[in-house]
Design an enzyme around this catalytic site. Structure first.
Site, PDB file in Angstrom:
ATOM      1  N   HIS A  11       0.674  -1.103  -0.034  1.00 29.10           N
ATOM      2  CA  HIS A  11      -0.141  -0.239  -0.152  1.00 29.10           C
ATOM      3  C   HIS A  11       0.376   1.333   0.000  1.00 29.10           C
ATOM      4  O   HIS A  11       0.208   2.346  -0.716  1.00 29.10           O
ATOM      5  CB  HIS A  11      -0.666   0.069   1.232  1.00 29.10           C
ATOM      6  CG  HIS A  11      -1.590   1.089   1.235  1.00 29.10           C
ATOM      7  ND1 HIS A  11      -2.914   1.762   0.728  1.00 29.10           N
ATOM      8  CD2 HIS A  11      -1.389   2.346   2.621  1.00 29.10           C
ATOM      9  CE1 HIS A  11      -2.795   2.691   1.510  1.00 29.10           C
ATOM     10  NE2 HIS A  11      -1.961   2.873   2.562  1.00 29.10           N
ATOM     11  N   HIS A  20       1.166   5.813  -2.328  1.00 30.31           N
ATOM     12  CA  HIS A  20       1.877   6.754  -1.290  1.00 30.31           C
ATOM     13  C   HIS A  20       3.002   7.454  -2.130  1.00 30.31           C
ATOM     14  O   HIS A  20       3.430   8.481  -2.520  1.00 30.31           O
ATOM     15  CB  HIS A  20       2.259   6.777  -0.399  1.00 30.31           C
ATOM     16  CG  HIS A  20       1.089   7.129   0.789  1.00 30.31           C
ATOM     17  ND1 HIS A  20      -0.231   7.843   0.570  1.00 30.31           N
ATOM     18  CD2 HIS A  20       0.141   5.973   1.559  1.00 30.31           C
ATOM     19  CE1 HIS A  20      -1.023   7.364   1.803  1.00 30.31           C
ATOM     20  NE2 HIS A  20      -0.742   5.859   2.562  1.00 30.31           N
ATOM     21  N   GLU A  47      -5.664   9.352   0.866  1.00 29.29           N
ATOM     22  CA  GLU A  47      -6.135   8.202   0.391  1.00 29.29           C
ATOM     23  C   GLU A  47      -6.857   7.963  -0.186  1.00 29.29           C
ATOM     24  O   GLU A  47      -6.769   6.789  -0.924  1.00 29.29           O
ATOM     25  CB  GLU A  47      -6.452   8.106   2.373  1.00 29.29           C
ATOM     26  CG  GLU A  47      -5.311   7.758   3.621  1.00 29.29           C
ATOM     27  CD  GLU A  47      -4.741   6.638   2.840  1.00 29.29           C
ATOM     28  OE1 GLU A  47      -4.595   5.765   2.441  1.00 29.29           O
ATOM     29  OE2 GLU A  47      -3.822   6.670   3.177  1.00 29.29           O
ATOM     30  N   SER A  75      -3.530   1.480  -4.530  1.00 25.07           N
ATOM     31  CA  SER A  75      -2.980  -0.003  -4.498  1.00 25.07           C
ATOM     32  C   SER A  75      -4.395  -0.814  -3.733  1.00 25.07           C
ATOM     33  O   SER A  75      -3.961  -2.169  -3.256  1.00 25.07           O
ATOM     34  CB  SER A  75      -2.378   0.168  -2.321  1.00 25.07           C
ATOM     35  OG  SER A  75      -3.056   0.700  -1.653  1.00 25.07           O
TER      36      SER A  75
END
Length: 454
Positions: free
Chosen positions: A284, A289, A329, A348
């Protein structure tokens, strides 16, 4: 997701970790001490807390790496009185060594008129003070976690946690030799997501991803190392990553962003469920990110959220965490007339990445006030997403929102010293004006030179 937020029990979707929001910072302290193996020594040490009527909320122990025959103890307790805590630490020295206090909020900070505000780090090395104030550690997995009954997986998780627990700012991030099973899990996730990125990810993500392949070893058969990623990000935007042993609270995690530091996990999700993880894992972090932190506009936007959190009241930390949730997010943006994903929780998760661009969810224009007031489910895909026209537009709206936070001071990040300057007197403001004027002079000179050469 990040180190302050965790996934829920539904594949390919995330939930906000409620513990990260509900921690009462006004009275939470962490006490560190080491005791020898003598019978009754620990009981005597813990009795001191009982005598002072201090409630212990969490205790961890591990063999001391500083002194043979000793154990290090990490105790979370509720204590809002500085004198009481001082008595405890003083008496602990009768039975323990290496006594110290990790406090994320002293009773009073020397800002502005001297009123009490939540403590926040002033220099980047201060992140070490709370990097290990985690909500879970190593092998501590919930009963519904895919790896809960897997002793080998729990032991492996503890290896990663111990590496992060002993990390200090400025050190090289230890390299991990990932197992064949971990590489296989990475391979499955990498393969599915990279097929979707060209049609679903924002342009910034698509632009940076090939650079990560060339510079950081992003491949199906290779798990990238945080040290390589951190160096790459620092060259691009000044961002860097540091390993973290578990979930941080929202206040601590956001404070890291103020210094352009992203607290990042190193472990891989359980191999039995490669397309799902109940908490943030390396897949993730580095697929969702990292690519956006290499973009200047997005890096600045992320840092603004962090700067807004410094010294903010608890209720505004909740609002900023919600803003983070719906942007970093689960954010969407418009590019060339089409909607694309820029949120790491989407980039992700192949399932939600497809879902978010379908006709099913509601998509609203990004407005910080509306975002903060929006509730969201934690057991399914998000019914609502917020659309930013550009990162610059989102940043301007965020800065305007930050001005509403009740602080009698302002802060700025000094990239030369990697420190936070509290702007609470005229001299500081005048010095900043002088610096800005010097930068403007450089820009004007550059424009004249460009004009003269054209």
């Amino acid at each position: 997701m990040d180190a302050a937020l965790s996934k829920n029990t539904t594949p390919n979707s995330y939930q906000k970790n409620s513990d990260a929001i509900e921690v009462q910072w006004c009275n939470t302290r962490s006490v560190l001490f080491s005791v020898n193996e003598s019978i009754g020594t620990l009981a005597k040490a813990l009795k001191i807390f009982e005598i002072e009527n201090i409630n212990l909320t969490h205790i961890e122990s591990r063999p001391s790496k500083k002194q043979a025959g000793y154990y290090d103890f990490y105790v979370d307790c509720e204590c809002s009185n500085a004198e009481t805590l001082q008595r405890v630490t003083s008496r602990l020295q009768d039975y323990a060594v290496n006594v110290g206090v990790l406090s994320t909020q002293p009773l009073k900070d020397d800002i502005g008129d001297g009123s009490s505000v939540p403590w926040f780090p002033r220099k980047i090395s201060d992140l070490d003070k709370f990097a290990n104030r985690i909500l879970s550690y190593g092998a501590e997995l919930d009963a519904d976690h895919p790896g809960f009954k897997d002793a080998d997986y729990r032991a492996r998780r503890k290896e990663f946690a111990d590496i992060a627990f002993n990390y200090k700012h400025g050190q090289p991030i230890p390299r991990i030799k990932y197992t064949e099973e971990e590489i296989k899990t990475w391979n499955t996730i990498y393969g599915k997501l990279t097929k979707l990125y060209p049609t679903h990810a924002c342009a910034e993500h698509c632009h940076v991803f090939p650079l990560l392949i060339d510079n950081c070893g992003y491949r199906e058969d290779n798990v990238p190392q945080l040290e390589d990623i951190s160096k790459f990000l620092k060259d691009c935007t000044g961002f860097q990553v540091r390993p973290v042993a578990g979930l941080l609270t929202s206040r601590d995690f956001l404070a890291g962003l103020a210094f352009r530091v992203f607290h990042c996990t190193q472990y891989i999700r359980h191999p039995t469920m490669p397309l799902y993880t109940p908490e943030p894992d390396l897949c993730h972090e580095v697929l969702g990110h990292v690519p956006l932190f290499a973009d200047r506009s997005f890096a600045q936007f992320s840092q603004e959220i962090g700067l807004a959190s410094l010294g903010a009241p608890d209720e505004y930390i909740d609002k900023l965490a919600t803003l983070y949730w719906f942007t970093v997010e689960f954010g969407l943006c418009r590019q060339n007339g089409e909607i694309r994903a820029y949120g790491a929780g989407l980039l992700s998760s192949f399932g939600e990445l497809e879902y978010c661009l379908s006709e099913k969810p509601q998509i609203l224009q990004f407005d910080p006030d509306n975002v903060c007031a929006t509730k969201y489910p934690i057991t399914c895909y998000q019914p609502t997403y917020f659309l930013a026209e550009t990162f610059e537009d989102a940043k301007k709206k965020l800065v305007a929102f930050a001005r509403k936070i009740p602080r009698n001071f302002n802060v700025r990040y000094d990239p030369y010293t990697q420190s936070i300057e509290v702007m609470d007197n005229k001299e500081q403001v005048l010095n900043l004006v002088t610096e800005v004027q010097e930068e403007i002079d450089v820009l004007l000179t550059s424009l004249r030179q460009l004009h003269g050469s054209s």
